[in-house]
Scaffold this active site. Structure first.
Site, mmCIF file in Angstrom:
data_model
loop_
_atom_site.group_PDB
_atom_site.id
_atom_site.type_symbol
_atom_site.label_atom_id
_atom_site.label_comp_id
_atom_site.label_asym_id
_atom_site.label_seq_id
_atom_site.Cartn_x
_atom_site.Cartn_y
_atom_site.Cartn_z
ATOM 1 N N ARG A 74 53.500 -38.633 -65.288
ATOM 2 C CA ARG A 74 53.789 -37.256 -64.858
ATOM 3 C C ARG A 74 52.552 -36.550 -64.322
ATOM 4 O O ARG A 74 52.661 -35.587 -63.559
ATOM 5 C CB ARG A 74 54.422 -36.467 -66.000
ATOM 6 N N TYR A 128 61.217 -17.354 -45.030
ATOM 7 C CA TYR A 128 62.179 -18.469 -45.103
ATOM 8 C C TYR A 128 63.304 -18.058 -46.056
ATOM 9 O O TYR A 128 63.041 -17.545 -47.148
ATOM 10 C CB TYR A 128 61.421 -19.689 -45.626
ATOM 11 N N ASP A 200 52.848 -18.806 -46.745
ATOM 12 C CA ASP A 200 53.634 -19.994 -46.395
ATOM 13 C C ASP A 200 53.133 -20.431 -45.023
ATOM 14 O O ASP A 200 53.458 -19.836 -43.997
ATOM 15 C CB ASP A 200 55.123 -19.643 -46.363
ATOM 16 N N LYS A 225 58.036 -30.999 -43.449
ATOM 17 C CA LYS A 225 58.035 -30.709 -42.015
ATOM 18 C C LYS A 225 56.948 -31.525 -41.314
ATOM 19 O O LYS A 225 57.080 -32.709 -41.135
ATOM 20 C CB LYS A 225 57.870 -29.197 -41.801
#
Ligand code: PLP
Length: 414
Positions: A74, A128, A200, A225
Site C-alpha cells: 500500500r 471540472y 487543477d 489525460k
C-alpha cells in the site's frame, strides 16, 4: 551528486542536480534511479503486497514509515515511486508528489487534506463538474462550505474571503469554456489571506504552467489525460512543497489510496513522450482553431493559444506551452444542427476524457452548472450557446480539418 546516495531521503524528493536541465531532458531522465531500474531502462513492474524478511532481526530493522523502503504494497513500490519522483522533478518547487487512483481522487484527496469542518473553500465557477459535485456530496456533509467565484473577477474574488476561508480551488483554462484566469494574482491574494491555493493543472501540465513557481501551493493533475496519453489508464497526482506534501501523503495513506504498479508503468511510458505529444497537439490545435475562426457557422473559438481569443493575453504572459484541447461555439441555438455536426465527423471519436493520441469531440452546455457566472457570457449574442469541445490528437491536421469541414457542412443541412 549520484542519485543512489539520495535514496534514503525518500521517493518524493527531487534531485537538485537536475535543475539545470531543460524540461525535454528532465522528462527523459526523471524517476530513473538506478536502484529502481536495475540494469534496464525503465523501472520494472513491481507487483507485490508483501515484503519477506530474512529473520526477526531483519524484521526489527525495518523502517516501515520511510518511503523508498519496500515494506508493504500500500505504500507503493519502486514502480510507483519512480512515477511520483518523475512528476516531482518536472514540477519546479515541488518537494514531492502523491499519486491517486484518478484525477477526481486527487481533487478529493487534496481537499480532504487541507479542509476541516467549519472551513470554507472558494471554488472557480468553471471547475471540472465532478469538483462542483464534490461541494455538495462530499464537503457539505463534513461541515465544509463551498463558495463559487467568477475566475475573471479578481476584485470580486478578493472580497469573498472570510476568516473561515482555508483554501481555493483554481482551474485554468476552465473546463469546457476555457476561460484563462489570472492565476498568479488569485494565488497571491489567497496567500495574503492565509488560504491554500490549489490548481487543477490538467490542461497545461507542469510543462505548460509551472504552477508552484506562479504562486500556487498545490498543483494537481488528472494523469488520465495528457500523461497517460493513450486512453488506457485512470490516475491522478498532486505535487507540493515540503509541509503540504507531508499532509497530502499522510491523508492519502489514511484513506488507503494506492495505484497499481501496472498503471504506474503505463503512466511512466506516457510521460516520456508528453513533451512531443503536447507540442504536436498544440500546433495542430492552433491551426484548426485559426481555421474555425474564419468559418461562418462558428460564433466563438475558445482557444487561449489563438491571438484574439478570450484569455490569449494571459496565456501568453503566464504559460510556457499549450495542448490540443479547445472549444468553439456554433452560431444560433439549434441543438439538432450541433448533433448533425458531431455525427458527421468520422475521425473524431465521440467520448469523454481527452489528452489521448486520438481526437475526440463532445458537446457542452455550461448554463445548467454555473452559479457565479453566466452562459453565454455577457457581451455575446445570447443565441450563441452551443458549445463543442475538441481534443486534438496526433492525426494529420489536414485530415482533421477536412473532417471538421464535413461536420460544419452538415450543421445547416436537413
Ligand atoms: C478529467 C479531469 C479530471 C478528473 O480526472 P479523472 O482521472 O477522469 O478522474 C480533473 N480535472 C480536469 C480538468 C479534468 O479534465
Amino acid at each position: 551528486m549520484g542519485c543512489r546516495s539520495r535514496h534514503a531521503q525518500g521517493y518524493g524528493n527531487r534531485r537538485l542536480s537536475d535543475d539545470q536541465h531543460k524540461p525535454a531532458t528532465r522528462i527523459v531522465e526523471a524517476g530513473r534511479r538506478p536502484e529502481w531500474t536495475g540494469s534496464v531502462v525503465n523501472p520494472p513492474v513491481w507487483r507485490g503486497s508483501t515484503h519477506l524478511y530474512a529473520d526477526s532481526v531483519d524484521l526489527a530493522r525495518g523502517r516501515p514509515n520511510e518511503d523508498g523502503h519496500f515494506y508493504y504494497g500500500r505504500r507503493g513500490s519502486p514502480t510507483q515511486w519512480a512515477l511520483a519522483d518523475a512528476l516531482t522533478e518536472l514540477e519546479p518547487g515541488a518537494a514531492g508528489t502523491v499519486l491517486y487512483p484518478s484525477g477526481v481522487a486527487a481533487i478529493s484527496g487534496v481537499l480532504l487534506s487541507v479542509l476541516e469542518s467549519g472551513d470554507t473553500v472558494l471554488m472557480t465557477d468553471n471547475a471540472y463538474e465532478p469538483s462542483r459535485v464534490m461541494a455538495k456530496s462530499l464537503l457539505a456533509p463534513l461541515g465544509i462550505e463551498t463558495c463559487f467565484f467568477d475566475p475573471l473577477d479578481v476584485e470580486g474574488f478578493a472580497a469573498l474571503f472570510t476568516d473561515r476561508t482555508r483554501a481555493v480551488l483554481l482551474e485554468s483554462p476552465g473546463s469546457l469554456s476555457m476561460e484563462v484566469a489570472d492565476v498568479p494574482a488569485l494565488a497571491a491574494i489567497a496567500r495574503e489571506k492565509g488560504a491554500i491555493s490549489i490548481l487543477d493543472n490538467t490542461w497545461a501540465t507542469a510543462l505548460g504552467f509551472p504552477a508552484l513557481t506562479r504562486g500556487c501551493d498545490i498543483s494537481l493533475m488528472s494523469l488520465t489525460k495528457h500523461v497517460g496519453g493513450h486512453s488506457d489508464l485512470m490516475m491522478g497526482c498532486a505535487s507540493a512543497g515540503d509541509a503540504l506534501y507531508a499532509r497530502l501523503r499522510l491523508k492519502s495513506q489514511a484513506l488507503g489510496l494506492v495505484v497499481s504498479p501496472d498503471d504506474a508503468a503505463l503512466a511512466l511510458r506516457g510521460l516520456r513522450t508528453l513533451g512531443v505529444r503536447l507540442d504536436r497537439e498544440t500546433a495542430s490545435a492552433f491551426g484548426l482553431a485559426q481555421w474555425l475562426s474564419t468559418r461562418p457557422e462558428v460564433a466563438h473559438v475558445l482557444c487561449p493559444m489563438l491571438p484574439g481569443a478570450p484569455g490569449h493575453d494571459l496565456w501568453q504572459r503566464d504559460f510556457t506551452g499549450g495542448c490540443g484541447l479547445f472549444s468553439f461555439v456554433l452560431k444560433g441555438s439549434d441543438p439538432a444542427g450541433r448533433a448533425r455536426f458531431i455525427d458527421a465527423l468520422e475521425l473524431f471519436g465521440i467520448g469523454y476524457s481527452w489528452g489521448g493520441y486520438e481526437s475526440l469531440v463532445i458537446p457542452f452546455d455550461p448554463a445548467r452548472t454555473r452559479s457565479a457566472t453566466s452562459w453565454p457570457p455577457a457581451g455575446w449574442n445570447q443565441d450563441d450557446r452551443l458549445g463543442i469541445r475538441l481534443s486534438i490528437g496526433l492525426e494529420d491536421p489536414e485530415d482533421l480539418m477536412r473532417d471538421l469541414e464535413r461536420g460544419l457542412e452538415a450543421v445547416g443541412s436537413i
